[in-house]
Design a protein around this motif. Structure first.
Motif, PDB file in Angstrom:
ATOM      1  N   ASP A 249      18.927  23.949   9.096  1.00 25.66           N
ATOM      2  CA  ASP A 249      18.428  22.631  10.145  1.00 25.66           C
ATOM      3  C   ASP A 249      18.078  21.407   9.571  1.00 25.66           C
ATOM      4  OD1 ASP A 249      18.916  24.541  12.257  1.00 25.66           O
ATOM      5  OD2 ASP A 249      16.655  24.754  12.530  1.00 25.66           O
ATOM      6  N   ASN A 250      17.392  21.548   8.220  1.00 29.41           N
ATOM      7  CA  ASN A 250      16.845  20.310   7.709  1.00 29.41           C
ATOM      8  C   ASN A 250      18.096  20.118   6.584  1.00 29.41           C
ATOM      9  OD1 ASN A 250      16.453  22.592   5.831  1.00 29.41           O
ATOM     10  ND2 ASN A 250      14.435  22.146   5.447  1.00 29.41           N
ATOM     11  N   CYS A 251      19.177  20.346   6.485  1.00 27.18           N
ATOM     12  CA  CYS A 251      19.998  20.281   5.394  1.00 27.18           C
ATOM     13  C   CYS A 251      20.430  18.422   5.792  1.00 27.18           C
ATOM     14  CB  CYS A 251      21.601  20.952   5.802  1.00 27.18           C
ATOM     15  SG  CYS A 251      22.664  20.269   4.547  1.00 27.18           S
ATOM     16  N   VAL A 252      20.171  17.762   4.695  1.00 28.03           N
ATOM     17  CA  VAL A 252      20.310  16.348   4.706  1.00 28.03           C
ATOM     18  C   VAL A 252      21.205  15.976   3.921  1.00 28.03           C
ATOM     19  CG1 VAL A 252      18.677  15.921   2.647  1.00 28.03           C
ATOM     20  CG2 VAL A 252      18.820  14.211   4.597  1.00 28.03           C
ATOM     21  N   ILE A 253      22.257  14.798   4.307  1.00 25.38           N
ATOM     22  CA  ILE A 253      23.218  14.282   3.805  1.00 25.38           C
ATOM     23  C   ILE A 253      22.794  12.822   3.088  1.00 25.38           C
ATOM     24  CG2 ILE A 253      25.517  13.401   4.274  1.00 25.38           C
ATOM     25  CD1 ILE A 253      25.176  16.425   5.107  1.00 25.38           C
ATOM     26  N   CYS A 254      23.089  12.795   1.905  1.00 26.23           N
ATOM     27  CA  CYS A 254      22.878  11.574   1.002  1.00 26.23           C
ATOM     28  C   CYS A 254      23.930  10.608   0.605  1.00 26.23           C
ATOM     29  CB  CYS A 254      22.278  12.162  -0.133  1.00 26.23           C
ATOM     30  SG  CYS A 254      20.857  13.457   0.085  1.00 26.23           S
ATOM     31  N   THR A 255      23.881   9.416   0.369  1.00 25.57           N
ATOM     32  CA  THR A 255      24.696   8.388  -0.021  1.00 25.57           C
ATOM     33  C   THR A 255      25.353   9.012  -1.211  1.00 25.57           C
ATOM     34  OG1 THR A 255      23.015   7.188  -1.330  1.00 25.57           O
ATOM     35  CG2 THR A 255      23.496   6.553   1.015  1.00 25.57           C
ATOM     36  N   GLY A 256      26.603   8.362  -1.334  1.00 24.91           N
ATOM     37  CA  GLY A 256      27.183   8.990  -2.705  1.00 24.91           C
ATOM     38  C   GLY A 256      27.311   7.775  -3.910  1.00 24.91           C
ATOM     39  N   THR A 257      28.688   8.176  -4.757  1.00 29.15           N
ATOM     40  CA  THR A 257      28.964   7.055  -5.577  1.00 29.15           C
ATOM     41  C   THR A 257      30.328   7.128  -5.592  1.00 29.15           C
ATOM     42  OG1 THR A 257      28.190   6.475  -7.768  1.00 29.15           O
ATOM     43  CG2 THR A 257      28.438   8.555  -7.482  1.00 29.15           C
ATOM     44  N   THR A 258      30.824   6.677  -6.962  1.00 25.21           N
ATOM     45  CA  THR A 258      32.067   6.605  -7.066  1.00 25.21           C
ATOM     46  C   THR A 258      32.419   7.864  -8.206  1.00 25.21           C
ATOM     47  OG1 THR A 258      32.006   5.305  -9.253  1.00 25.21           O
ATOM     48  CG2 THR A 258      32.310   4.009  -7.235  1.00 25.21           C
ATOM     49  N   ASP A 259      33.861   8.218  -8.242  1.00 25.81           N
ATOM     50  CA  ASP A 259      34.080   9.515  -8.943  1.00 25.81           C
ATOM     51  C   ASP A 259      33.544   9.143 -10.493  1.00 25.81           C
ATOM     52  OD1 ASP A 259      36.371   7.787  -9.215  1.00 25.81           O
ATOM     53  OD2 ASP A 259      37.744   9.153  -9.293  1.00 25.81           O
ATOM     54  N   SER A 260      34.005   8.060 -11.215  1.00 16.20           N
ATOM     55  CA  SER A 260      33.724   8.001 -12.551  1.00 16.20           C
ATOM     56  C   SER A 260      32.102   7.849 -12.892  1.00 16.20           C
ATOM     57  CB  SER A 260      34.309   6.724 -13.154  1.00 16.20           C
ATOM     58  OG  SER A 260      33.927   5.642 -12.525  1.00 16.20           O
ATOM     59  N   ILE A 261      31.573   7.415 -12.020  1.00 18.58           N
ATOM     60  CA  ILE A 261      29.889   7.284 -12.158  1.00 18.58           C
ATOM     61  C   ILE A 261      29.537   8.556 -11.846  1.00 18.58           C
ATOM     62  CG2 ILE A 261      27.793   6.384 -11.139  1.00 18.58           C
ATOM     63  CD1 ILE A 261      28.982   4.045 -10.492  1.00 18.58           C
ATOM     64  N   ALA A 262      29.816   9.372 -10.897  1.00 17.28           N
ATOM     65  CA  ALA A 262      29.579  10.696 -10.817  1.00 17.28           C
ATOM     66  C   ALA A 262      29.867  11.490 -12.176  1.00 17.28           C
ATOM     67  CB  ALA A 262      30.155  11.668  -9.498  1.00 17.28           C
ATOM     68  N   ALA A 263      30.956  11.400 -12.596  1.00 21.54           N
ATOM     69  CA  ALA A 263      31.087  12.101 -13.905  1.00 21.54           C
ATOM     70  C   ALA A 263      30.354  11.771 -15.229  1.00 21.54           C
ATOM     71  CB  ALA A 263      32.726  11.748 -14.318  1.00 21.54           C
ATOM     72  N   PHE A 264      29.981  10.356 -14.795  1.00 20.77           N
ATOM     73  CA  PHE A 264      28.951  10.101 -16.207  1.00 20.77           C
ATOM     74  C   PHE A 264      27.523  10.767 -15.663  1.00 20.77           C
ATOM     75  CE2 PHE A 264      25.277   7.450 -17.312  1.00 20.77           C
ATOM     76  CZ  PHE A 264      25.421   7.251 -18.616  1.00 20.77           C
ATOM     77  N   LEU A 265      27.251  10.824 -14.431  1.00 19.24           N
ATOM     78  CA  LEU A 265      25.935  11.454 -14.108  1.00 19.24           C
ATOM     79  C   LEU A 265      25.746  12.977 -14.557  1.00 19.24           C
ATOM     80  CD1 LEU A 265      25.385   9.835 -10.461  1.00 19.24           C
ATOM     81  CD2 LEU A 265      24.208   9.437 -12.598  1.00 19.24           C
ATOM     82  N   ALA A 266      27.112  13.614 -14.379  1.00 21.88           N
ATOM     83  CA  ALA A 266      27.185  14.886 -14.593  1.00 21.88           C
ATOM     84  C   ALA A 266      26.689  15.160 -16.224  1.00 21.88           C
ATOM     85  CB  ALA A 266      28.632  15.390 -14.693  1.00 21.88           C
ATOM     86  N   ALA A 267      26.932  14.346 -17.144  1.00 18.56           N
ATOM     87  CA  ALA A 267      26.389  14.520 -18.474  1.00 18.56           C
ATOM     88  C   ALA A 267      25.011  14.349 -18.529  1.00 18.56           C
ATOM     89  CB  ALA A 267      27.231  13.563 -19.478  1.00 18.56           C
ATOM     90  N   ARG A 268      24.238  13.963 -17.718  1.00 19.05           N
ATOM     91  CA  ARG A 268      22.806  13.697 -17.701  1.00 19.05           C
ATOM     92  C   ARG A 268      22.278  12.891 -18.566  1.00 19.05           C
ATOM     93  NH1 ARG A 268      20.130  19.120 -14.862  1.00 19.05           N
ATOM     94  NH2 ARG A 268      19.288  17.498 -13.762  1.00 19.05           N
ATOM     95  N   ALA A 269      23.077  11.923 -18.953  1.00 19.16           N
ATOM     96  CA  ALA A 269      22.780  10.759 -20.055  1.00 19.16           C
ATOM     97  C   ALA A 269      21.891   9.855 -19.546  1.00 19.16           C
ATOM     98  CB  ALA A 269      23.801  10.036 -20.432  1.00 19.16           C
ATOM     99  N   THR A 270      20.551  10.298 -19.269  1.00 20.52           N
ATOM    100  CA  THR A 270      19.606   9.650 -18.291  1.00 20.52           C
ATOM    101  C   THR A 270      18.683   8.426 -18.870  1.00 20.52           C
ATOM    102  OG1 THR A 270      18.180  11.294 -18.388  1.00 20.52           O
ATOM    103  CG2 THR A 270      19.629  11.294 -16.626  1.00 20.52           C
ATOM    104  N   GLN A 271      18.748   8.438 -20.293  1.00 21.21           N
ATOM    105  CA  GLN A 271      17.691   7.408 -20.860  1.00 21.21           C
ATOM    106  C   GLN A 271      18.691   6.284 -21.253  1.00 21.21           C
ATOM    107  OE1 GLN A 271      14.557   7.546 -20.881  1.00 21.21           O
ATOM    108  NE2 GLN A 271      14.875   9.461 -19.688  1.00 21.21           N
TER     109      GLN A 271
END
Ligand code: ADP
Length: 427
Positions: free
Chosen positions: A218-240
């Motif tokens: 019931d509480n499954c929430v839908i969140c804003t996304g991004t572009t495919d190449s930014i999502a691929a960057f996020l996957a690598a978890r280079a967060t600093q």
């Protein structure tokens, strides 16, 4: 029962993938689908194809995991755009694909936007909107512009007119002031632009009908996304700041997290916002495509094993598939340079790999010269990241640690955005 899980979906150029992760980032399930081909009036009906793929992916998520999905996010190809009737939800335009050019609208866009702005390219989202505005006889009063990711997310939550500042960059949104710029707000189609959130912001709960049909909570929430190449960057978890991702596929693309925004249209360098930081990047025409013209993947592996990566190669090439380079040197007339070719193929390959590494180093140097945070550590993705000796050559040439990225799928990056959104909605 069990821990909460987070679902990310990636709608890329050739197909769609999903990944289900837990809070620690472990993958609990993943899968992919090709786009089915739906035709309408002799052209591809992309909206039907993507909608069908979206629901196929939801079905592919193992039933036992669905009830534990706390949140969902989706990435799509940048500048893939459509116009929807906000009253009926029906499309007012076809889907304009990421690489489709609406060059007819370019002079008008150039006349309103600042010089060299990202929207000043025939394939920009704004050119697509202006082209539609000027050529369509559809009723424009209720028009709302959506990017591919917004539209797919909307199918899940039902609240029209929400996007993220990564997708919206190419329609002219200014992530620095966090609003549409004045030159855009005075245009007659301004009302059709979506409202903008940070990627991974909770929008709305999943539609009840879909929740019930598929068994999402019931509480499954839908969140804003991004572009495919930014999502691929996020996957690598280079967060600093200072962490970077180099993708070495057919071409070489670098992305670096920076505290400062940099832009230089000469080199095709621009920055995407990521919360309080900037993702700066550039793309060179060098890369694996040249290797593929000369060697098979098997030869590449065998020959690479015989290279001594600690020894510099005296050969100086500029490997390109065709004439012209944009980044880190802007020269549309640059000729490929792959000579002299030594008799020994190990030496030849060593020279090519080292030359590509020098272009990578020059790329990071250019970003620094333009004012970005200096690179400290590189994660790497793409076909070239499979080559351990090339990674050692790159470490020597860059003078930095280079690691193969643990995760490289954009769907994984989208799942991280879902995780972020879930944390925001429960706090
Ligand atoms: P794309 O950008 O087309 O998705 P990939 O990420 O799949 O490309 O990478 C494909 C490229 O990787 C090919 O151009 C190929 O030459 C290169 N490649 C494959 N194996 C190796 C290897 N062992 N060492 C270096 N490059 C490789």
């Amino acid at each position: 029962s069990g821990k909460w899980l987070y679902l990310g979906m990636d709608f890329g150029t050739s197909g769609a993938r999903y990944a289900v992760i837990d809070k620690e980032g472990n993958i609990n399930a993943e899968g992919k689908r090709e786009y089915p081909l739906f035709m309408s009036d002799e052209s591809v009906d992309w909206l039907s194809s993507w909608r069908s793929t979206l629901f196929s992916l939801l079905e592919d998520v193992p039933v036992g995991l669905r009830s534990r999905i706390a949140s969902i996010s989706i990435d799509g190809t940048s500048a893939t755009t459509m116009i929807i009737n906000s009253k009926t939800g029906k499309p007012l335009s076809k889907a304009f694909l990421y690489n489709e050019s609406c060059g007819d609208a370019l002079p008008m866009v150039k006349s309103i936007a600042p010089e060299n702005h990202t929207v000043c390219s025939g394939s920009s989202t704004l050119c697509k909107l202006v082209y539609w505005w000027n050529s369509s006889d559809a009723n424009k009063e209720s028009a709302v512009l959506m990017h591919q990711a917004d539209w797919l997310l909307w199918l899940l939550h039902g609240k029209l007119g929400v996007s993220d500042y990564n997708n919206a960059l190419k329609v002219g949104y200014d992530p620095e002031i966090d609003s549409y710029p004045a030159w855009l707000t005075v245009q007659p189609y301004y009302f059709a632009l979506p409202s903008i959130q940070a990627p991974g912001t909770p929008i709305e709960f999943m539609k009840e009908e879909i929740r019930k049909n598929f068994g999402f909570p019931d509480n499954c929430v839908i969140c804003t996304g991004t572009t495919d190449s930014i999502a691929a960057f996020l996957a690598a978890r280079a967060t600093q700041p200072g962490k970077a991702v180099t993708s070495l596929g057919s071409t070489l693309a670098i992305k670096l997290l920076s505290t400062k925004r940099i832009e230089d249209s000469r080199f095709g360098v621009y920055s995407h916002r990521l919360d309080d930081k900037w993702l700066v990047g550039g793309a060179s025409n060098t890369g694996g495509a040249v290797l593929k013209q000369i060697f098979t993947d098997e030869q590449l592996e065998k020959l690479s094993e015989r290279i001594n990566p600690m020894e510099p190669s005296p050969l100086d090439y500029y490997p390109l598939q065709s004439v012209g380079e944009r980044f880190p040197m802007a020269d549309p007339n640059m000729e490929p340079r792959l000579h002299p070719r030594p008799e020994n193929d190990v030496e030849y390959l060593h020279g090519i790999l080292e030359s590509i590494a020098r272009i990578e180093a020059k790329g990071y140097q250019l970003l620094k010269d333009l004012g970005s945070t200096p690179v400290e550590e590189v994660f790497t993705a793409g076909g070239g990241s499979k080559n351990p000796n090339w990674i050692k050559i790159r470490e020597r040439v860059l003078g930095l640690p280079v690691h193969k990225a643990l995760q490289t799928e954009a769907a994984y990056g989208a799942a991280l955005l879902a995780l972020k959104g879930s944390a925001a909605s429960s706090s």
